[in-house]
Scaffold this active site. Structure first.
Site, PDB file in Angstrom:
ATOM      1  N   GLY A   1     -56.785  13.024 -52.034  1.00 24.75           N
ATOM      2  CA  GLY A   1     -55.419  12.678 -52.414  1.00 24.75           C
ATOM      3  C   GLY A   1     -54.796  11.670 -51.487  1.00 24.75           C
TER       4      GLY A   1
ATOM      5  N   GLU B   1     -51.705  -6.327 -46.861  1.00 22.14           N
ATOM      6  CA  GLU B   1     -52.440  -7.319 -47.653  1.00 22.14           C
ATOM      7  C   GLU B   1     -52.493  -6.762 -49.070  1.00 22.14           C
ATOM      8  OE1 GLU B   1     -55.450  -7.857 -49.265  1.00 22.14           O
ATOM      9  OE2 GLU B   1     -55.458 -10.025 -49.190  1.00 22.14           O
TER      10      GLU B   1
ATOM     11  N   CYS C   1     -58.110  -9.671 -55.190  1.00 22.61           N
ATOM     12  CA  CYS C   1     -56.679  -9.998 -55.140  1.00 22.61           C
ATOM     13  C   CYS C   1     -56.419 -11.490 -55.067  1.00 22.61           C
ATOM     14  CB  CYS C   1     -56.010  -9.274 -53.973  1.00 22.61           C
ATOM     15  SG  CYS C   1     -56.805  -9.554 -52.376  1.00 22.61           S
TER      16      CYS C   1
END
Length: 476
Positions: A207, A249, A282
Site C-alpha cells: 500500500g 520528477e 514521462c
C-alpha cells in the site's frame, strides 16, 4: 541486515501474462518506523556523514561493482516485473545506463568542491574593523527518502540512492509496489559493500502507508519522488508540515513540433513513442504538432508504419510493443481514447486491446487525430502507447499550443533548418528541450516546471540537491 516483512502479503505480476513473479511480505508500520529510526541514528551518531569524500567513494565503488554483478538479474526483472521488451532500446535505460551512471556519479561528486569562495567585492572583504572570508560549504542534508517509479524502477531508484549516499546522507528507499524486486539489489549491494548499519534502508509494501510515513515524518529531511503529478501533489502536501526539501520528477505531456521542412520525419514519432516501453515514459513526445495541410498524410503514414508492429510478451526478442504495467494502466488508455473521441477526436489506428492475447495488459499502438489542443487526450498524461496528432496554422500557433499545458517536463523540435528549429525550441517552456536530438546523461540535469515537478536530477544541479549549502563567514 535483512528482516522478514510483518505487513500485508502481496503479489508481483508479470504484465505479459499476469502470472505471479513473486509473493512478498510488506513491512508493517512498526518496521517502517524502525527503518526511519535506524536512518536517523546512522546520520546523527554514525560515521558515514563524517567520512572524507574519498573514503565514501571507496565504499560506493564497491557498491557499484555489486550492482554490476547483478546485471543479468536486473535485465530479467525489467522483463518480468516491468514488462519491458528484451529487444527494446529502453532496456538500455533499464540496466546498462544506470549501471554506468553509478560510477559516473561517484566521479562527479569527487570533482565537486566541498568549499567554494563567495565572490565578495574587496571593500566587503576588508574594512577598517576586520577582514572576512566568506565561503559556501556543502554538507549532507540528513535522512533522504527515495520513492521510485514503476516504468524504469532501477534507473529511477539509482538516481536517488547513489548520489544521496555518496553525498553522506542516509537513505530509505521505497520502490513502487508494482515493481519492487529490482530494489532488492540495492540492499544486497549495501551489505556486500560494507555500508554501516542504518545507512541504507529498504521499505517494501503493498500500500501507501509506509510512503506516507516517509513523506510526513519530521526525522526525514528530504523526499525525492518520481511518479505521477497527482501523487506528487500529495507528497508535497504531506511534506509541507515539516518543510522537507523536495525533488519531484513528475508527469509530462511533451510536445513534438515538426517544422514544414521535416514533415516526412513525423510518422516515426508514433513508432518511437509506442514502442518505447509501451509509451510508459514521462519525457516521451506524445503530442505531435504538424502543419495543418500535411496532417492527413502524416496520419496515414503513422497508421501504415504501426500496422506491422509486433505485439507480444516482453521476453520474446521479436516483440516491439510489450504490455503496459497493469490492468489499471490499460483501463486508463481505454478511458482517454474514449474521452478523445467524445471531445471530437478520431481513432486513426489502434485504440483497443489487441485480438488474440487473452492474458497480459496489452494495448494496441494508437494514433489519435485531434481537432485541437484542448482535447482531453492532449491535456492529460496517458502513459501508454497513444500518440495525439494536432495540426498547426503556423509555427507561432504550434509554440502556443505546445506551451498550453499544465506540464513542462520535456519538448521536441524537428527541423532541417537548424537555425529555425533552435529559434522555435527557445520559445518552449519546459525543463528540457530537444532540438533534432536528445540525450540522458549523468552530466546534464533534467527536471520539470509547472506540474512536472520541482528540483533537478542528474548533473551538478541534481547532485547538489542532496547537500546543504552553508554560508560560512570567518573574520579576523
Amino acid at each position: 541486515m535483512f528482516l522478514a516483512g510483518e505487513g500485508a502479503r502481496f503479489e508481483v505480476l508479470d504484465p505479459s501474462d499476469e502470472s505471479v513473479v513473486a509473493v512478498l511480505s510488506g513491512l508493517s508500520a512498526g518496521q517502517v518506523e524502525a527503518g526511519i529510526s535506524a536512518a536517523r541514528a546512522a546520520f546523527d551518531s554514525g560515521e558515514w556523514p563524517h567520512l572524507p569524500m574519498a573514503a565514501r567513494a571507496a565504499v560506493m565503488t564497491r557498491f557499484a561493482a555489486s550492482l554490476e554483478d547483478r546485471a543479468d538479474r536486473l535485465k530479467d526483472l525489467a522483463i518480468r516485473e516491468a514488462g519491458c521488451p528484451v529487444g527494446s532500446t529502453v532496456m538500455g535505460a533499464q540496466v546498462q545506463a544506470p549501471l554506468r551512471m553509478a560510477r559516473e556519479i561517484i566521479d562527479l561528486i569527487l570533482r565537486l568542491p566541498e568549499i567554494e569562495d563567495n565572490p565578495l567585492p574587496l571593500h566587503e572583504r576588508v574594512n577598517a574593523h576586520f577582514a572576512v572570508q566568506s565561503v559556501k560549504r556543502w554538507s549532507p542534508i540528513g535522512v533522504v527518502a527515495g520513492i521510485s517509479a514503476y516504468n524504469v524502477p532501477f534507473y529511477t531508484a539509482l538516481w536517488k540512492v547513489v548520489p544521496a549516499l555518496m553525498a553522506g546522507n542516509t537513505v530509505i528507499l521505497r520502490p513502487n509496489p508494482l515493481t519492487p524486486l529490482s530494489a532488492l539489489v540495492f540492499a544486497e549491494a549495501a551489505e556486500e559493500a560494507g555500508l554501516p548499519q542504518g545507512v541504507f534502508n529498504l521499505v517494501i509494501e503493498a500500500g501507501v502507508e509506509g510512503a506516507q510515513a516517509l513523506t510526513s515524518d519530521p526525522r526525514v529531511d528530504m523526499v525525492s519522488f518520481t511518479g505521477s503529478s497527482a501523487v506528487g501533489v500529495e507528497v508535497a502536501k504531506q511534506a509541507a508540515a515539516t518543510l522537507k526539501r523536495l525533488v519531484l520528477e513528475l508527469g509530462g505531456k511533451s510536445a513534438q513540433i515538426y517544422l514544414p521542412d521535416s514533415v516526412d520525419r513525423a510518422a516515426m514519432a508514433a513508432m518511437s513513442v509506442c514502442t518505447s516501453h509501451a509509451g510508459q515514459g514521462c519525457v516521451l513526445g506524445t503530442r505531435v504538432f504538424v502543419p495543418q495541410e500535411s496532417k492527413a498524410e502524416v496520419l496515414e503514414a503513422m497508421a501504415k508504419l504501426l500496422s506491422g508492429v509486433k505485439i507480444g510478451a516482453a521476453s520474446d526478442p521479436a516483440t516491439q510493443l510489450g504490455p503496459v504495467v497493469s490492468a489499471a494502466q490499460r483501463a486508463r488508455c481505454e478511458h482517454f481514447v474514449a474521452a478523445a473521441v467524445a471531445g471530437g477526436g478520431r481513432v486513426v489506428c489502434g485504440g483497443k486491446r489487441p485480438d488474440g492475447l487473452e492474458k497480459g495488459y496489452f494495448f494496441e499502438p494508437t494514433v489519435l487525430d485531434l481537432p485541437d489542443n484542448a482535447n482531453p487526450a492532449a491535456q492529460e498524461e496517458i502513459f501508454g502507447p497513444v500518440v495525439s496528432v494536432i495540426g498547426y496554422r503556423d509555427l507561432d500557433h504550434a509554440v502556443e499550443m505546445a506551451n498550453d499545458s499544465r506540464f513542462g517536463l520535456s519538448g521536441w523540435v524537428h527541423g532541417k533548418d537548424k537555425v529555425k528549429a533552435l529559434e522555435v525550441g527557445l520559445k518552449i517552456r519546459s525543463g528540457a528541450v530537444n532540438v533534432n536530438g536528445a540525450l540522458a546523461s549523468s552530466h546534464a540535469s533534467g527536471g520539470g516546471i509547472k506540474m512536472s515537478g520541482l528540483g533537478r536530477e542528474r548533473g551538478v544541479e541534481g547532485l547538489r540537491e542532496f547537500q546543504i549549502m552553508t554560508t560560512l563567514n570567518i573574520g579576523g
